[in-house]
Scaffold this motif. Structure first.
Motif, PDB file in Angstrom:
ATOM      1  N   ALA A  82     -87.609  25.981  38.410  1.00 11.48           N
ATOM      2  CA  ALA A  82     -88.234  25.295  37.058  1.00 11.48           C
ATOM      3  C   ALA A  82     -87.073  23.374  37.718  1.00 11.48           C
ATOM      4  CB  ALA A  82     -87.681  25.321  35.907  1.00 11.48           C
ATOM      5  N   ALA A  83     -88.289  22.585  37.286  1.00  9.79           N
ATOM      6  CA  ALA A  83     -87.987  21.382  37.534  1.00  9.79           C
ATOM      7  C   ALA A  83     -88.949  20.408  36.461  1.00  9.79           C
ATOM      8  CB  ALA A  83     -88.610  20.987  38.792  1.00  9.79           C
ATOM      9  N   LEU A  91     -93.081  24.354  37.748  1.00 10.85           N
ATOM     10  CA  LEU A  91     -93.061  26.356  37.797  1.00 10.85           C
ATOM     11  C   LEU A  91     -92.713  26.772  39.329  1.00 10.85           C
ATOM     12  CD1 LEU A  91     -93.586  27.426  34.412  1.00 10.85           C
ATOM     13  CD2 LEU A  91     -90.581  26.084  35.027  1.00 10.85           C
ATOM     14  N   LEU A  92     -91.923  27.556  39.918  1.00  7.78           N
ATOM     15  CA  LEU A  92     -92.212  28.230  40.985  1.00  7.78           C
ATOM     16  C   LEU A  92     -91.400  29.201  40.570  1.00  7.78           C
ATOM     17  CD1 LEU A  92     -92.929  28.504  44.265  1.00  7.78           C
ATOM     18  CD2 LEU A  92     -89.654  27.842  44.470  1.00  7.78           C
ATOM     19  N   VAL A 133     -89.236  23.208  44.415  1.00  6.88           N
ATOM     20  CA  VAL A 133     -90.102  22.537  43.519  1.00  6.88           C
ATOM     21  C   VAL A 133     -89.561  21.138  43.441  1.00  6.88           C
ATOM     22  CG1 VAL A 133     -92.257  23.901  43.291  1.00  6.88           C
ATOM     23  CG2 VAL A 133     -90.209  23.143  41.744  1.00  6.88           C
ATOM     24  N   ALA A 134     -89.643  20.140  42.883  1.00  3.32           N
ATOM     25  CA  ALA A 134     -89.056  19.163  42.223  1.00  3.32           C
ATOM     26  C   ALA A 134     -89.839  18.246  41.651  1.00  3.32           C
ATOM     27  CB  ALA A 134     -88.508  18.045  43.717  1.00  3.32           C
ATOM     28  N   ALA A 135     -89.186  17.171  40.599  1.00  7.05           N
ATOM     29  CA  ALA A 135     -90.133  16.976  39.791  1.00  7.05           C
ATOM     30  C   ALA A 135     -89.143  15.208  38.962  1.00  7.05           C
ATOM     31  CB  ALA A 135     -90.486  17.868  37.849  1.00  7.05           C
ATOM     32  N   GLY A 136     -89.573  14.664  39.304  1.00  4.35           N
ATOM     33  CA  GLY A 136     -89.107  12.663  38.962  1.00  4.35           C
ATOM     34  C   GLY A 136     -89.617  12.371  37.913  1.00  4.35           C
ATOM     35  N   SER A 137     -90.168  11.340  37.241  1.00  3.57           N
ATOM     36  CA  SER A 137     -90.368  11.428  36.296  1.00  3.57           C
ATOM     37  C   SER A 137     -91.743  10.934  35.630  1.00  3.57           C
ATOM     38  CB  SER A 137     -90.133   9.129  35.549  1.00  3.57           C
ATOM     39  OG  SER A 137     -88.638   8.832  35.655  1.00  3.57           O
ATOM     40  N   PHE A 138     -92.713  10.810  36.866  1.00  3.70           N
ATOM     41  CA  PHE A 138     -94.129  11.286  36.506  1.00  3.70           C
ATOM     42  C   PHE A 138     -94.728  11.741  37.767  1.00  3.70           C
ATOM     43  CE2 PHE A 138     -92.549   7.593  33.790  1.00  3.70           C
ATOM     44  CZ  PHE A 138     -92.539   8.472  32.804  1.00  3.70           C
ATOM     45  N   HIS A 139     -94.072  12.593  38.867  1.00  2.00           N
ATOM     46  CA  HIS A 139     -94.858  13.347  40.250  1.00  2.00           C
ATOM     47  C   HIS A 139     -93.988  14.482  40.079  1.00  2.00           C
ATOM     48  CE1 HIS A 139     -91.176  10.694  41.760  1.00  2.00           C
ATOM     49  NE2 HIS A 139     -91.678  11.362  43.311  1.00  2.00           N
ATOM     50  N   LEU A 732     -79.908  34.722  24.114  1.00  2.00           N
ATOM     51  CA  LEU A 732     -81.444  34.485  26.120  1.00  2.00           C
ATOM     52  C   LEU A 732     -81.031  35.809  27.058  1.00  2.00           C
ATOM     53  CD1 LEU A 732     -81.579  31.106  26.443  1.00  2.00           C
ATOM     54  CD2 LEU A 732     -82.673  31.820  25.086  1.00  2.00           C
ATOM     55  N   GLY A 733     -80.014  36.157  26.907  1.00  2.00           N
ATOM     56  CA  GLY A 733     -80.044  37.705  28.384  1.00  2.00           C
ATOM     57  C   GLY A 733     -78.375  36.495  29.343  1.00  2.00           C
ATOM     58  N   TYR A 734     -79.189  37.489  30.923  1.00  2.00           N
ATOM     59  CA  TYR A 734     -77.675  36.604  31.644  1.00  2.00           C
ATOM     60  C   TYR A 734     -78.885  35.728  31.875  1.00  2.00           C
ATOM     61  CZ  TYR A 734     -74.455  40.451  30.489  1.00  2.00           C
ATOM     62  OH  TYR A 734     -74.300  41.274  29.725  1.00  2.00           O
ATOM     63  N   VAL A 735     -78.012  34.110  31.808  1.00  2.00           N
ATOM     64  CA  VAL A 735     -78.925  32.821  31.953  1.00  2.00           C
ATOM     65  C   VAL A 735     -78.445  32.321  33.696  1.00  2.00           C
ATOM     66  CG1 VAL A 735     -79.323  30.299  32.349  1.00  2.00           C
ATOM     67  CG2 VAL A 735     -78.686  31.704  29.794  1.00  2.00           C
ATOM     68  N   SER A 736     -78.869  32.568  34.102  1.00  2.00           N
ATOM     69  CA  SER A 736     -78.900  32.184  35.792  1.00  2.00           C
ATOM     70  C   SER A 736     -78.946  30.645  36.430  1.00  2.00           C
ATOM     71  CB  SER A 736     -80.151  33.621  36.541  1.00  2.00           C
ATOM     72  OG  SER A 736     -81.165  32.935  36.487  1.00  2.00           O
ATOM     73  N   GLY A 737     -79.650  30.214  35.578  1.00  2.00           N
ATOM     74  CA  GLY A 737     -79.771  28.553  35.974  1.00  2.00           C
ATOM     75  C   GLY A 737     -80.300  27.557  34.740  1.00  2.00           C
ATOM     76  N   VAL A 738     -80.260  26.254  34.833  1.00  2.44           N
ATOM     77  CA  VAL A 738     -80.505  25.796  33.878  1.00  2.44           C
ATOM     78  C   VAL A 738     -80.533  24.427  34.190  1.00  2.44           C
ATOM     79  CG1 VAL A 738     -78.906  26.420  31.878  1.00  2.44           C
ATOM     80  CG2 VAL A 738     -77.896  24.257  33.615  1.00  2.44           C
ATOM     81  N   PHE A 739     -82.112  23.707  34.292  1.00  2.00           N
ATOM     82  CA  PHE A 739     -82.656  22.755  34.280  1.00  2.00           C
ATOM     83  C   PHE A 739     -83.516  21.971  33.081  1.00  2.00           C
ATOM     84  CE2 PHE A 739     -84.146  26.105  36.078  1.00  2.00           C
ATOM     85  CZ  PHE A 739     -83.382  26.081  38.076  1.00  2.00           C
ATOM     86  N   ALA A 740     -83.061  20.768  33.486  1.00  3.45           N
ATOM     87  CA  ALA A 740     -83.056  19.545  32.313  1.00  3.45           C
ATOM     88  C   ALA A 740     -84.788  18.499  32.776  1.00  3.45           C
ATOM     89  CB  ALA A 740     -82.203  18.752  31.908  1.00  3.45           C
TER      90      ALA A 740
END
Length: 1713
Positions: A82-83, A91-92, A133-139, A732-740
């Motif tokens: 996720a980004a 989301l991928l 995948v990647a996300a900027g502020s508005f792109h 949540l279960g077993y979290v494998s990654g976080v995104f913000a």
């Protein structure tokens, strides 16, 4: 397989776990800004937990309050990545599809509104498999499987890389092209990162490409936006691992350059302004080396204060580049240059005050541990306190400050310096690092308080510069010439000064600072001042005059005894793990805007180009993340460093300043393994007390209904002082990654299906915990111990080396564990598969590293190292070593410090059991028959087996240590070795020596490498590799004996019982096997083995070392012996002696050269064929016996340009010339062919000289003595008595060339006057009888042919197994031939320089078989087979017959070439060949007994076409005796022998027939001037035989009077071939073909029944002979006559040869008119 069905607001999907129904509740959307919430219900099966979407379930929330409940976003497939942007996300999912959610005003079909949207599939990417995948502020951006880039969203600043578009509604391909190539090729991209106005791409070549706007691109350009992706040149050549984008800054995680790259010399001039980068100032008592060059180009200060890049433009303002340089009249506040890096080791306890980037702070112990590394004793990489003794007075500093011209600027700087920091620094401990000590930015104010502060700070600064900077600048100068030479650990930071307007929050304009080239290089791996932990500080203090400026502490450290330090971080990591595991040797580079300190360089300046954050270079950063205005770095030790904006506590601490990386404050035991950052918050994923991951949040709290508040306003928002635990994380279960991103947080979690996720997380968490433990031991125990001054004194040199080895191995193990923990963490984030576990696929890396480490700890323990280490440890840790006990996990009370150290360093071995347990637990998640289960089982077995093995090795080491401790003494000191381990010993009288004395003491100690026999004060060591043990049978005796065999001793040991005997037998055998193969698993080690041994007793081999094959205590097989005096033997052995082929080198005592023998040996002596090169230059090739030259051989003495070159070839007996031999005295030009006795000429012999003299006769005592014959070149002959060489003395007859002769007594030397007493005779011209009587027959006094080269033939008979010629067994002879060929082939195969051709190998292979066809009567078929096998045998020198043939050719050429080419030797040369034939034929008849004798006939087979084929093809027309039917040595052997001997033999014929051939040739030339018809008429050829027409170029041409060389042309060409053949039979064949050609031409014009008469044939044949123009026809005729097979002399060939001979004589006597 999962199947989805949709119906309104309800969805249903099926998979292997059941049927699940999902309802969508729109009412939930009002609480979720830009997110979608899906509530799910499940039809639960009995006892099963909720397992819908067991992988990749997505949970989202905002803030950190207890009321926050994450909502789950449900998609048809598991989410892989996720980004998040400011108000949208990407989301991928599995399968490579991409979904977007949130607000995206760039979509043409969507009305821009705040309301939420459900995830939308990006259909423009259908057909593409997206991998990132990647996300900027508005792109947003996506990377496809083939490395292509797709971008969409806001594009006002070019951040989507598509020109002429302000928004990009749908994913659109963006070409990343390398324009440096022609044509430009597409760059394959691995990952993307997006900011607010820019984007970065990481290529497959690990280079960075950028596009968009702003200095955060890192591109050297002034034109924005940058529409096309461009390469960030400043990072070219470096291996970039990851990129991250903040709103207006960029981060890159970079591998250290490899050592060879890091050692490139740096330039000595600036690449832009061409000024020297290093300056040296020579003072009276010291030298100052400065590297504080600042390049002023590229920065232009405008009126409005905005710094703008102006490439190629000279600056209007000039900076001072070093403290010693006078200040310019104009000063500037623009970007400063780099500062001299100041690093000083101080005590751990010392607090410090540092002014940095305008923020003054006091550091305490806690600050040190938070901001620095464990190896660094600086804060954020900045130096600590320096010397307080400065030779420079304060007045000089004050005058220096008065020169500042811009007072207001200084005031502003000082205000900025103290903003937000209110404290009173201790007066005695101020370390000020201001703007590089740059005059012109020096803080000055009118306030007296500030004046005092600035003055004291400036004083401290100048002190630091003059006292410490010389040494460190010198160190950098050393690094410049010798990169990598440096001393102290830690990475000093460079702290540039501030710029005006650098206030927090005052970002009106963008501040830019172009770092000059050397600044970038000094901050990178190639040229920075990273000081390797391996080097001591003393290396830097090498210039005179510097020591007085250095602190006393430095002097004390420099004066210590040199201890070779050990790098505790392996340079380059583990080579074998380099490609398999992530690198820990990383750097973090940053660039872009820095107004919030988010670049981490200790200031608020912007950077146009990437710059290394030095204080993170030794922190093992494995992941970087960027928020809008803050940055994060995660280390392998699970620590989080943060820097930048801290307005909401998002850095995880409230420390100042925030412009340098500092540790986030987390509770002890919390290990972070994933980080992400939003606009004003940070999310951490960590291990807690259990293995289920937990989440920590730091930053802004999001309040209900305040979602739309501006992000830069914090009123009404609460924030964290330090990271807080999110209570819902366990659900949540077993979290494998976080995104913000923006204000949102996302977590990806897995369900624990079959316990797989739990086991995988437990494995990774255990490895992270273990690495943190290892790092703590390294940093808190090992490093301080290695730094102790008293260490080398306490341990001694041997134990110090072992401790260094232990530290090295510990470092490798620690580094491998860190890499593996990073690998397992990455596996959790991405693949979560068993097959990607490195510890399964490449277990050998781990097993070898643990083995090596255990060995080093055991070695240190055995040598008493831990006991010796206890005292310095006690001094360091005190009497209550709680830290040691806690790290060693020991709960015992009153435990010895040495035992505590042992337990601590053996602690890593326990982790092997943990590996085994966790792999086994992971294996239970799979079917027993699956491949993954088998892999996990195998891995578990390997690690458990190693754990048990290392446990045994620890016991062995402890047992050995206690043994040495119990038996101190000299013997112990000499036997005690680090690798030696005790197995058992006989101090309990369990083992005694047989037949030992009554009072003798025999103590046997068995180690893992040797058996020691100790007696009283002496002992002897028997290496196990050369020890053989055999049990003695107990049938007849009651003795329990063991027979021990060593290379020089054999003795019997008696055990006290059968059990004791079995124990020692098993122990010795296992120890021997362990010493040889490392396994120790076999019951008995092999009796034949390879080992090395030094003899101590054997008289012949004393102190020599043998290395090679052994058999039962004796060298046997291939090996090498080296003596102390330099002798070396390399070859084969048998029963302890040299036997077979070998190479022997023996140094000469007088000459500084070696004797070198290469050949065969027998029973330790040179025996057989060999080559001996003497140090004097002589070379002998031939036979040896008992280390002496014996048999046939050739000795070359000297070279052609030496004083006495000569060659002898012949027979040797006991190292002396005895028998027949040829001696060529090259200096005197003489050649002797005769008999020898004891190195002297004795008996009959022949001498020829280069002047044509010929002597044959008797020799005595090396002189011509006795009766002899002497001939001169003009045929003057003396026959009589001789007394000396060429000296006549006695009766004789001297005959002149004209026939006159003297008869009487002669005295005198030939050629210098003779005295004659006697009669002179002049024979009557008509007295033919007298003529005949005076002719001398040569050869009567020479050695008979059958006496020559007897040794050569005897050696051949010996090789066949016969003691004398013809006396032996035929079968044994064939066996010997087969053995000789096989042995030779093996010898050549083992010696690459003696390679055989493929054809030669095939020939040898066919000859190795013993033929069976030789039994029974010989037929023509068998005869031909014998002939062919003889040809093969004679073609290879490895066959006895081939060797014989090769030797005979060598001796023949040696005899009759050079001076030996004397016409008087022709008869002897011919007779010698006939002798060869007879003796070789005897050998052939011995091998083929049924072959008829010489002249015997082979039975004629019945008429058979094959018969004619086998017979000579010349027998087709005229019936005559067929030579093939009569056996003769010449017919069988001449075709093999004569071609090899032909050149010297024919030369002798040519010399003998020279006069006759000259007469013949003169006549041939005269007669050949005639045309054909004239010559035919002259020779009397009848007209009917004259050709009427002849073929010319295929057409018939009439013969006219002028025609020449046309008649009988084919016959002429055929006869000319006589000169190209060798044997008489071949030459006779040519003559016969010539007659046939003549007949054929004549028959074409006459009737068919024509028969020749000799009267008709002779003139025609004479014409052909004349036209053939054969130059040496006389020689050819004589050769045929001498060597022709007797059986053909009276046949057809004989008649034809007689005709040719008659033509020759006719031509000589032909009269022409």
């Amino acid at each position: 397989m999962t199947k989805w069905t949709w119906s309104g607001d309800r969805a249903e999907f099926r998979n292997g776990f059941g049927v699940f129904q999902v309802e969508f509740h729109q009412s939930m959307h009002q609480h979720c800004h830009g997110q979608i919430t899906v509530m799910e219900s499940q039809r639960k099966s009995s006892g099963e937990e909720d397992s819908s979407g067991e992988r990749g379930s997505l949970h989202t929330w905002k803030g950190y309050s207890y009321s926050v409940t994450p909502e789950r976003v449900l998609l048809s497939r598991p989410v892989l990545q996720a980004a998040l942007g400011t108000r949208h996300g990407v989301l991928l999912v599995e399968g490579g599809q991409v979904y977007s959610f949130g607000e995206f005003p760039w979509k043409q079909s969507q009305v821009s509104e705040v309301g939420p949207l459900k995830p939308v599939l990006e259909s423009a990417l259908s057909g593409q498999r997206v991998v990132a995948v990647a996300a900027g502020s508005f792109h947003s951006g996506a990377v496809t499987e083939d490395g292509g880039v797709h971008m969409w969203g806001e594009n006002s600043f070019g951040q989507c890389g598509l020109s002429s578009l302000t928004v990009v509604p749908n994913p659109t391909p963006v070409a990343v092209l390398d324009s440096d190539t022609s044509p430009p090729h597409t760059i394959r991209v691995l990952e993307l990162a997006c900011g607010e106005q820019h984007s970065l791409a990481l290529s497959a070549q690990h280079e960075v490409w950028a596009w968009g706007s702003g200095c955060q691109l890192g591109l050297v350009t002034t034109v924005f936006p940058v529409w096309k992706p461009q390469k960030v040149e400043h990072l070219v050549g470096r291996h970039v691992l990851q990129v991250a984008c903040g709103a207006f800054h960029s981060l890159a995680l970079v591998c250290w350059l490899p050592p060879q790259e890091a050692r490139r010399p740096l330039p000595d001039k600036c690449g832009q302004c061409n000024q020297l980068l290093y300056t040296m100032t020579d003072k009276e008592d010291h030298v100052i080396i400065s590297d504080s060059h600042y390049c002023p180009l590229g920065v232009e200060l405008l009126v409005d204060g905005e710094a703008r890049l102006g490439p190629g433009r000279s600056p209007p303002l000039r900076f001072q580049s070093s403290p010693s340089e006078p200040l310019s009249s104009h000063t500037s506040a623009s970007a400063p240059g780099p500062h001299p890096s100041i690093t000083e080791h101080t005590d751990y306890e010392r607090g410090r005050t540092v002014a940095q980037n305008g923020e003054v702070l006091t550091t305490t112990d806690s600050d040190i541990s938070a901001a620095g590394t464990d190896s660094d004793r600086t804060v954020g990489g900045v130096g600590g306190a320096g010397s307080r003794n400065s030779p420079y007075p304060d007045q000089a500093v004050k005058e220096y400050l008065k020169k500042l011209s811009d007072t207001s600027l200084a005031e502003e700087t000082v205000k900025m310096t103290i903003a937000g920091a209110s404290f009173q620094p201790p007066a005695d401990s101020i370390d000020l690092l201001t703007s590089d000590l740059i005059p012109g930015v020096m803080p000055v104010t009118t306030s007296s308080a500030l004046n005092s502060l600035v003055s004291s700070c400036a004083s401290a600064v100048v002190e630091r510069v003059v006292s410490t900077c010389e040494a460190l600048s010198l160190k950098k100068r050393i690094n410049y010439y010798y990169p990598g030479v440096g001393g102290v650990a830690g990475v000093p930071g460079e702290v540039p000064g501030g710029v005006p307007g650098g206030f927090p929050g005052g970002l009106v304009e963008e501040r830019v600072c172009l770092e000059e080239s050397i600044q970038g290089k000094k901050s990178c791996s190639t040229g920075d001042i990273r000081e390797e932990e391996a080097e001591g500080l003393s290396r830097r203090l090498s210039l005179p005059g510097l020591l007085s400026q250095v602190s006393p502490r430095l002097l004390r450290r420099a004066s210590r005894p040199r201890v070779r330090a050990v790098p505790l971080t392996p340079v380059g990591g583990l080579p074998e793990a380099g490609e398999l595991l992530p690198s820990l040797q990383t750097e973090v580079w940053s660039w872009g805007r820095g107004e919030e300190g988010q670049l981490g360089h200790g200031d608020n300046l912007s950077r146009l180009q990437p710059l290394c954050i030095k204080c993170l270079s030794s922190k093992e950063v494995v992941l970087v993340a960027a928020g809008a205005h803050h940055s994060l770095a995660l280390t392998a030790q699970s620590q989080v460093f943060s820097w930048g904006s801290n307005s909401s506590g998002q850095l995880g601490h409230m420390d100042c300043p925030t412009t340098i990386p500092r540790l986030a404050k987390l509770s002890e035991g919390i290990r972070v393994w994933d980080v992400c950052a939003g606009v004003q918050h940070t999310l951490l994923l960590a291990d807690g007390d259990c293995y289920q991951p937990i989440l920590y949040y730091s930053g802004q709290q999001v309040i209900e209904g305040a979602q739309d508040a501006p992000q830069d306003q914090t009123e009404g928002y609460s924030y964290t002082q330090q990271p807080v635990l999110l209570p819902f994380c366990m659900n949540l279960g077993y979290v494998s990654g976080v995104f913000a991103g923006g204000q949102s947080c996302v977590a990806l979690a897995d369900r624990n299906v079959m316990g797989f996720s739990a086991s995988l997380h437990e494995l990774a968490a255990a490895e992270r915990k273990f690495y943190c433990k290892l790092s703590s031991v390294k940093n808190h125990i090992l490093r301080p111990l290695l730094d102790l001054e008293s260490l080398s004194t306490a341990l001694g040199p041997a134990s110090t080396v072992l401790l260094q080895s232990l530290a090295r191995c510990y470092s490798r193990l620690c580094h491998l564990t860190g890499q593996h923990s990073a690998s397992l963490t990455a596996n959790l984030r991405r693949r979560r598969e068993v097959k990607s576990l490195v510890m399964l696929e490449h277990a050998s890396i781990f097993l070898d590293t643990y083995n090596e480490y255990c060995c080093s700890v055991g070695n240190f323990l055995v040598m008493g190292g831990f006991q010796a280490l206890a005292k310095p440890s006690l001094d360091f840790f005190g009497k209550c070593p709680e830290l040691l006990q806690r790290l060693a996990e020991s709960s015992e009370e009153n435990i010895l410090l040495s035992d505590l150290l042992v337990a601590l360093f053996y602690l890593p071995m326990r982790h092997l059991h943990e590996y085994g347990r966790l792999l086994l637990k992971l294996g239970t998640c799979f079917e027993v028959s699956s491949v993954d289960y088998q892999k996990l089982q195998d891995g578990c077995s390997k690690f458990e087996a190693l754990a048990l093995h290392l446990k045994r090795r620890r016991k062995e080491a402890e047992y050995t240590y206690h043994f040495w401790k119990s038996f101190p003494g000299k013997m112990t000191d000499s036997l005690r070795k680090p690798h030696r381990r005790l197995i058992c010993e006989s101090s309990n009288k369990a083992l005694t020596l047989q037949n030992s004395g009554r009072f003798s003491v025999n103590w046997f100690i068995l180690f893992n490498d040797a058996l020691v026999h100790a007696q009283f004060s002496t002992h002897h060591v028997f290496p196990l590799a050369t020890l053989w043990v055999e049990p003695i049978p107990e049938e007849n005796t009651d003795l329990y004996g063991l027979k021990l065999i060593s290379p020089e001793e054999t003795f019997t040991l008696l055990a006290c019982s059968s059990m004791e005997k079995a124990k020692w037998l098993r122990s010795i055998n296992q120890a021997v096997d362990q010493a040889m193969s490392g396994s120790g698993q076999r019951a008995e080690p092999p009796i034949s083995r390879t080992a090395s041994y030094t003899f101590y007793k054997d008289s012949r081999l004393k102190e020599a070392t043998y290395e090679g094959r052994w058999l039962a205590g004796k060298p046997n097989g291939r090996g090498m012996v080296k003596w102390l005096d330099g002798r070396i033997y390399t070859g084969t052995f048998k029963n302890g002696l040299e036997d077979g082929f070998g190479d022997y080198i023996m140094p000469s005592k007088t000459l500084n050269l070696n004797d070198h023998y290469q050949g065969h040996w027998k029973k330790g002596k040179m025996h057989g064929i060999g080559t001996y090169k003497y140090a004097s230059g002589e070379l002998y090739e031939g036979s040896f016996q008992d280390n002496m030259r014996h048999g046939h051989g050739m000795l070359r003495s000297g070279s052609l340009n030496s004083s006495s070159p000569s060659v002898f070839i012949g027979q040797w007996v006991h190292d002396k010339k005895t028998g027949y031999g040829v001696f060529d005295d090259i200096t005197r030009g003489e050649k002797y062919m005769g008999m020898w006795q004891d190195d002297q000429r004795q008996g009959t012999g022949v001498i020829v000289t280069q002047f044509g003299l010929y002597y044959e006769g008797a020799f005595n005592n090396n002189k011509m003595q006795g009766t002899g014959v002497l001939l001169s070149e003009d045929n003057t002959t003396y026959e009589g008595e001789f007394s000396e060489d060429w000296t006549l003395n006695g009766k004789g007859v001297l005959t002149m060339a004209n026939g006159d002769y003297f008869e009487g007594s002669f005295t005198g030397e030939w050629g210098s006057g003779l005295k004659v007493t006697g009669s002179f005779f002049k024979p009557n011209l008509y007295d033919s009888d007298g003529d005949k009587g005076r002719a001398v027959k040569l050869g009567r006094l020479a050695v008979r042919p059958e006496e020559k080269w007897r040794a050569v033939f005897e050696e051949c008979w010996m090789r066949l197994g016969c003691e004398a010629p013809g006396q032996g067994e035929n079968q044994r002879a064939w066996e010997n031939i087969a053995v000789a060929l096989t042995t030779s082939r093996r010898q050549h195969r083992d010696s690459p320089e003696m390679n055989l051709s493929r054809t030669h190998n095939r020939t040898l292979g066919s000859l190795e078989f013993i033929p069976q066809q030789h039994v029974g009567p010989v037929t023509m078929e068998k005869y031909d087979r014998i002939r062919h096998s003889l040809i093969k045998a004679c073609d290879t020198p490895l066959h006895p017959l081939g060797r014989l043939m090769e030797t005979l050719v060598a001796v023949y050429r040696m005899t009759y070439v050079g001076v030996g080419a004397n016409r008087r030797l022709l008869l002897q040369a011919v007779n010698e060949i006939m002798s060869y034939l007879a003796r070789i034929f005897q050998l052939v008849r011995f091998l083929f007994p049924d072959l008829p004798e010489e002249g015997g006939a082979i039975p004629e087979p019945s008429s058979d076409p094959q018969d004619k084929k086998d017979s000579n093809c010349a027998d087709t027309q005229l019936e005559s005796p067929k030579p093939g039917r009569v056996v003769s040595s010449s017919a069988l052997l001449l075709p093999v022998l004569l071609p090899r001997l032909y050149p010297p033999l024919f030369t002798l014929y040519a010399l003998e027939k020279e006069r006759e051939d000259d007469v013949y040739w003169e006549c041939v030339l005269r007669l050949n001037k005639q045309p054909d018809m004239a010559l035919l008429a002259f020779l009397g050829v009848q007209h009917k035989f004259w050709p009427v027409s002849v073929p010319v170029l295929g057409e018939k041409t009439e013969v006219v009077s002028s025609t020449k060389d046309a008649c009988f042309a084919s016959a002429t060409e055929t006869l000319q071939q006589i000169s190209t053949t060798f044997t008489p039979s071949d030459k006779l064949q040519v003559i016969q073909l010539t007659f046939e050609e003549i007949t054929k031409e004549v028959l074409s014009s006459l009737e068919d029944n024509f028969l020749w008469s000799m009267d008709d044939l002779f003139p025609v044949f004479l014409y052909v002979v004349l036209r053939a123009r054969i130059r040496n026809l006389g020689s050819e005729v004589s050769l045929i006559e001498d060597l022709m097979d007797p059986c053909v002399q009276h046949g057809e060939h004989g008649i034809m040869f007689t005709t040719l001979k008659a033509c020759y004589y006719q031509i000589q006597h032909e009269k022409t008119t």
